[in-house]
Design a protein around this motif. Structure first.
Motif, mmCIF file in Angstrom:
data_model
loop_
_atom_site.group_PDB
_atom_site.id
_atom_site.type_symbol
_atom_site.label_atom_id
_atom_site.label_comp_id
_atom_site.label_asym_id
_atom_site.label_seq_id
_atom_site.Cartn_x
_atom_site.Cartn_y
_atom_site.Cartn_z
ATOM 1 N N SER A 10 8.543 -1.753 -12.590
ATOM 2 C CA SER A 10 8.812 -0.307 -12.581
ATOM 3 C C SER A 10 8.177 0.304 -11.356
ATOM 4 O O SER A 10 7.155 -0.175 -10.871
ATOM 5 C CB SER A 10 8.213 0.374 -13.815
ATOM 6 N N TYR A 11 8.798 1.370 -10.847
ATOM 7 C CA TYR A 11 8.197 2.071 -9.714
ATOM 8 C C TYR A 11 8.391 3.574 -9.848
ATOM 9 O O TYR A 11 9.482 4.043 -10.148
ATOM 10 C CB TYR A 11 8.785 1.594 -8.390
ATOM 11 N N VAL A 12 7.296 4.299 -9.637
ATOM 12 C CA VAL A 12 7.334 5.758 -9.740
ATOM 13 C C VAL A 12 6.970 6.346 -8.384
ATOM 14 O O VAL A 12 5.937 5.998 -7.816
ATOM 15 C CB VAL A 12 6.319 6.250 -10.796
ATOM 16 N N THR A 22 10.652 8.464 -11.626
ATOM 17 C CA THR A 22 10.749 7.037 -11.923
ATOM 18 C C THR A 22 12.026 6.515 -11.279
ATOM 19 O O THR A 22 13.121 6.852 -11.703
ATOM 20 C CB THR A 22 10.801 6.797 -13.437
ATOM 21 N N ALA A 23 11.861 5.708 -10.229
ATOM 22 C CA ALA A 23 13.041 5.262 -9.489
ATOM 23 C C ALA A 23 13.631 4.007 -10.111
ATOM 24 O O ALA A 23 14.839 3.852 -10.192
ATOM 25 C CB ALA A 23 12.698 5.015 -8.034
ATOM 26 N N THR A 49 15.118 1.120 -3.689
ATOM 27 C CA THR A 49 13.758 0.972 -4.191
ATOM 28 C C THR A 49 13.540 -0.453 -4.694
ATOM 29 O O THR A 49 12.524 -1.076 -4.402
ATOM 30 C CB THR A 49 13.507 1.972 -5.331
ATOM 31 N N LEU A 50 14.504 -0.963 -5.428
ATOM 32 C CA LEU A 50 14.380 -2.318 -5.966
ATOM 33 C C LEU A 50 14.242 -3.342 -4.841
ATOM 34 O O LEU A 50 13.322 -4.160 -4.850
ATOM 35 C CB LEU A 50 15.602 -2.655 -6.836
ATOM 36 N N VAL A 51 15.134 -3.290 -3.836
ATOM 37 C CA VAL A 51 15.083 -4.345 -2.825
ATOM 38 C C VAL A 51 13.803 -4.259 -1.989
ATOM 39 O O VAL A 51 13.323 -5.272 -1.486
ATOM 40 C CB VAL A 51 16.335 -4.377 -1.912
ATOM 41 N N GLN A 52 13.228 -3.061 -1.871
ATOM 42 C CA GLN A 52 11.985 -2.971 -1.103
ATOM 43 C C GLN A 52 10.805 -3.609 -1.833
ATOM 44 O O GLN A 52 9.747 -3.815 -1.244
ATOM 45 C CB GLN A 52 11.657 -1.513 -0.789
ATOM 46 N N HIS A 53 10.988 -3.878 -3.123
ATOM 47 C CA HIS A 53 9.940 -4.604 -3.834
ATOM 48 C C HIS A 53 10.023 -6.102 -3.567
ATOM 49 O O HIS A 53 9.046 -6.807 -3.689
ATOM 50 C CB HIS A 53 10.050 -4.377 -5.343
ATOM 51 N N LEU A 54 11.231 -6.561 -3.236
ATOM 52 C CA LEU A 54 11.438 -8.002 -3.179
ATOM 53 C C LEU A 54 10.749 -8.651 -1.983
ATOM 54 O O LEU A 54 10.554 -9.848 -1.956
ATOM 55 C CB LEU A 54 12.945 -8.319 -3.180
ATOM 56 N N GLY A 56 7.834 -7.072 -0.837
ATOM 57 C CA GLY A 56 6.472 -6.543 -0.897
ATOM 58 C C GLY A 56 6.229 -5.279 -0.098
ATOM 59 O O GLY A 56 5.086 -4.938 0.173
ATOM 60 N N LEU A 57 7.281 -4.558 0.295
ATOM 61 C CA LEU A 57 7.047 -3.307 1.015
ATOM 62 C C LEU A 57 6.516 -2.253 0.069
ATOM 63 O O LEU A 57 5.647 -1.470 0.425
ATOM 64 C CB LEU A 57 8.344 -2.813 1.655
ATOM 65 N N LEU A 58 7.056 -2.212 -1.131
ATOM 66 C CA LEU A 58 6.544 -1.294 -2.139
ATOM 67 C C LEU A 58 5.756 -2.111 -3.155
ATOM 68 O O LEU A 58 6.157 -3.215 -3.510
ATOM 69 C CB LEU A 58 7.692 -0.564 -2.833
ATOM 70 N N LYS A 59 4.621 -1.545 -3.578
ATOM 71 C CA LYS A 59 3.832 -2.226 -4.608
ATOM 72 C C LYS A 59 4.257 -1.670 -5.960
ATOM 73 O O LYS A 59 4.270 -0.456 -6.128
ATOM 74 C CB LYS A 59 2.339 -1.947 -4.397
ATOM 75 N N PRO A 60 4.582 -2.535 -6.907
ATOM 76 C CA PRO A 60 5.060 -2.051 -8.204
ATOM 77 C C PRO A 60 4.053 -1.104 -8.863
ATOM 78 O O PRO A 60 2.846 -1.324 -8.737
ATOM 79 C CB PRO A 60 5.179 -3.330 -9.034
ATOM 80 N N THR A 61 4.553 -0.068 -9.515
ATOM 81 C CA THR A 61 3.674 0.761 -10.328
ATOM 82 C C THR A 61 3.221 -0.053 -11.526
ATOM 83 O O THR A 61 2.077 0.008 -11.949
ATOM 84 C CB THR A 61 4.419 2.026 -10.798
ATOM 85 N N SER A 62 4.157 -0.830 -12.086
ATOM 86 C CA SER A 62 3.761 -1.815 -13.091
ATOM 87 C C SER A 62 4.745 -2.982 -13.021
ATOM 88 O O SER A 62 5.856 -2.823 -12.537
ATOM 89 C CB SER A 62 3.743 -1.194 -14.481
ATOM 90 N N GLY A 63 4.308 -4.135 -13.504
ATOM 91 C CA GLY A 63 5.163 -5.317 -13.440
ATOM 92 C C GLY A 63 4.880 -6.149 -12.211
ATOM 93 O O GLY A 63 4.008 -5.815 -11.403
ATOM 94 N N ARG A 64 5.619 -7.254 -12.066
ATOM 95 C CA ARG A 64 5.374 -8.179 -10.958
ATOM 96 C C ARG A 64 6.677 -8.641 -10.308
ATOM 97 O O ARG A 64 7.736 -8.594 -10.922
ATOM 98 C CB ARG A 64 4.657 -9.429 -11.477
#
Ligand SMILES: Nc1ncnc2c1ncn2[C@@H]1O[C@H](COP(=O)(O)OP(=O)(O)OP(=O)(O)O)[C@@H](O)[C@H]1O
Ligand SMILES: [Mg+2]
Lengths: 288, 285
Positions: A10-12, A22-23, A49-54, A56-64
């Motif tokens: 999840s990312y906020v 909550t994106a 937002t999702l792909v920027q997690h893949l 590591g550009l965005l750090k998850p608000t929760s989850g891995r």
């Protein structure tokens, strides 16, 4: 084992202000090596937002987020190495060019990887070839190119790192029909010739239907579907409800069916459509 | 990271403070800040603080945001307080550590300086939190319009300010995006010494400048296409008008000023408290 996997991700945005948003919300997906995943969803559904997690550009608000089973945020060094294996190309990447020549701009990634001059040259030439940039272009300033050419340079800049996972956020947005086709073909070529995993965010149902092996449908930050192309596009009503559609050609067949013609509705490309129409005409004796 | 900056940010709302006339808000903030520096005793300071707290509550801005606005000046407040406590030797000594004297005078001044700085920051953040940048520059333009007489082009200055303010969030967004993109290509923006870091920023600033220039041209064209020719003869969609609440607010702050002036005359300044405390202690001992 899945090459990329998310667990309750999840990312906020702007946490702790009135603009809190909550994106993406509790995303669980797993992507296998060599797959071609198409991501679709309405504007603001959280695709970027999702792909920027893949990577590591965005750090998850929760989850891995796991890369080959390891949490990509487990250490700074690991995040940085992951960025070379998971190449992410942004929406409108041409605004991020900065070097004095096209060659040097494409070389930026490989240089950061610490490759030797010779290896860098190999990578750059190969990447330029993939995206169809001619040799004489390499010495031009990237700012003297047209929009479509800049886009190719930017994509080459990511491909030059030869990532195991290539992620492209709307690579064909704002290009002419020819540009769209060449870029989407070139992405498919890259996948076939290197065996990499490819993830493409797209607003074109046609592109997704043509290339993808799996489709991730996002709706308001949540996963709506994550299955094969046929399964996803068979949910015509639901897709329309969440602001999406099926490929135009599929729409035609759904319409024909509802008017009483006995046709299949799992038609996604013009070639398939032609075959099906010929069959229909034959059956009715209109064609010999 | 870079997104956490809240300076000059506007948080839309519909509270009475949001609805005050921006010109009045600007003037009131100005008066308030001057008044804060005229306070010389606890009664006056207390009144001003109470006024501020009431305004914050009325604005319905969350206390978290207010706290956020104070954060950047925290260090300054800390340093000045410590300096006051260490170097101000007025009043009676409470504690002696070698050459260090902690005195009542020092503590009073430290408390006053702290309250002043915090009130100053909170008041001015409240102004920008509750007033949209466009309204604010509009208000500035109107308040300073008399300067036209001395050939200062108030309209152009205000327009430049509006545009600059308008583009701060855009630029921050863009820096964020470009940094992400270059990080995706393995740029290392977070480690190394100053020179290495400076060099690492080139890939961020080159595209930023190029995009800003092209955006400036586009904006200029767009404005010309809509027949913008400067302030001459331009009318407004929304005229600003003072309402009853504006006069009430003005009255409230003037009343506070009255309290300050009166109390400054009638009540002794904190330095003198220490004298009173001094004689009191002596009397007891
Ligand atoms: N930097 C940001 N700060 C605050 N909110 C943001 C930010 N970026 C995106 N959002 C919000 O998060 C949500 C998801 O945005 P995201 O960019 O992931 O959407 P998207 O699916 O990529 O849309 P598009 O198809 O338009 O590219 C949106 O509602 C957006 O308003
Ligand atoms: Mg997007």
């Amino acid at each position: 084992m899945a090459i990329i996997q998310t667990e309750n991700l999840s990312y906020v945005y702007s946490e702790g202000t009135p603009f809190r948003k909550t994106a993406i919300d509790n995303i669980n997906i797993s992507i296998e090596e060599g797959e071609f995943v198409g991501i679709i969803g309405h504007t603001g559904s959280g695709k970027s937002t999702l792909v920027q997690h893949l990577n590591g550009l965005l750090k998850p608000t929760s989850g891995r987020v796991l890369f080959n089973g390891q949490d990509i945020n487990s250490s700074k060094e690991f995040t940085r190495t992951v960025r070379f294996s998971v190449g992410l190309c942004f929406q409108y990447p041409e605004y991020q060019l900065f070097e004095s020549t096209v060659y040097r701009d494409i070389a930026f990634g490989p240089k950061n990887m610490g490759l030797s001059e010779k290896e860098i040259e190999e990578h750059v030439l190969k990447a330029a070839d993939f995206v169809g940039l001619k040799k004489e272009m390499l010495n031009k300033s990237p700012f003297d190119l047209s929009g479509g050419e800049k886009r190719r340079v930017a994509i080459a800049g990511v491909i030059a790192m030869e990532p195991k996972v290539l992620i492209l956020d709307e690579p064909t947005a704002g290009l002419d029909p020819q540009g769209r086709d060449t870029i989407s073909d070139m992405i498919d070529n890259y996948r076939i010739s290197t065996g990499s995993t490819v993830i493409v965010v797209s607003h074109s149902m046609e592109d997704v239907a043509k290339n993808a092996s799996k489709v991730l449908v996002m709706n308001r930050g949540k996963v709506e579907f994550f299955t094969g192309v046929k399964e996803v596009f068979s949910n015509y009503e639901r897709l329309v409800e969440i602001g999406l559609n099926v490929p135009q050609i599929t729409g035609i067949f759904i319409d024909l069916k509802s008017r009483g013609y006995d046709v299949r509705t799992d038609i996604y490309t013009v070639a398939e459509a032609k075959k099906e129409l010929v069959r229909l005409f034959r059956e009715r004796g209109a064609l010999k | 990271m870079i997104k956490d900056i809240t300076i000059g940010q506007f948080f839309p709302g519909n509270s009475i403070i949001h609805r005050l006339d921006p010109r009045m808000k600007l003037v009131l903030t100005f008066i308030y800040i001057i008044a804060i520096f005229l306070c010389k005793n606890f009664l006056a300071m207390g009144t001003m603080l109470l006024f501020l707290i009431l305004t914050v509550l009325l604005s319905k801005i969350s206390l978290k945001l207010i706290a956020k606005s104070i954060k950047p000046v925290f260090i300054i407040v800390l340093i000045t307080s410590v300096l006051q406590i260490v170097y101000n030797n007025k009043g009676i000594t409470l504690l002696e550590l070698g050459r260090l004297h902690i005195t009542t005078g020092g503590i009073f001044t430290a408390v006053f300086t702290t309250v002043r700085i915090v009130a100053l920051v909170v008041a001015s953040s409240l102004l920008t939190y509750t007033t949209s940048p466009t309204l604010l520059t509009d208000a500035i333009e109107r308040l300073f319009s008399p300067l036209k007489i001395v050939k200062i082009n108030v309209h152009s200055i205000a327009m430049m300010m509006t545009i600059a303010l308008r583009f701060i969030p855009t630029l921050i967004d863009e820096v964020d995006k470009i940094m992400s993109a270059q990080k995706s290509r393995g740029a290392d923006l977070e480690s190394g010494n100053i020179i290495q870091r400076g060099k690492a920023l080139v890939p961020v600033f080159v595209p930023l400048f190029i995009n800003s220039f092209s955006r400036a041209y586009e904006l200029a064209f767009a404005m010309e296409c809509r027949c913008y020719k400067g302030g001459e003869g331009r009318t407004r969609l929304k005229e600003m008008k003072l309402a009853a609440r504006d006069y009430i607010a003005l009255f409230a702050i003037l009343a506070c000023c009255g309290v300050i002036i009166l109390s400054n005359r009638l009540i002794t300044a904190p330095e003198q408290y220490s004298n009173i405390l001094d004689s009191f202690l002596r009397f007891v001992l």
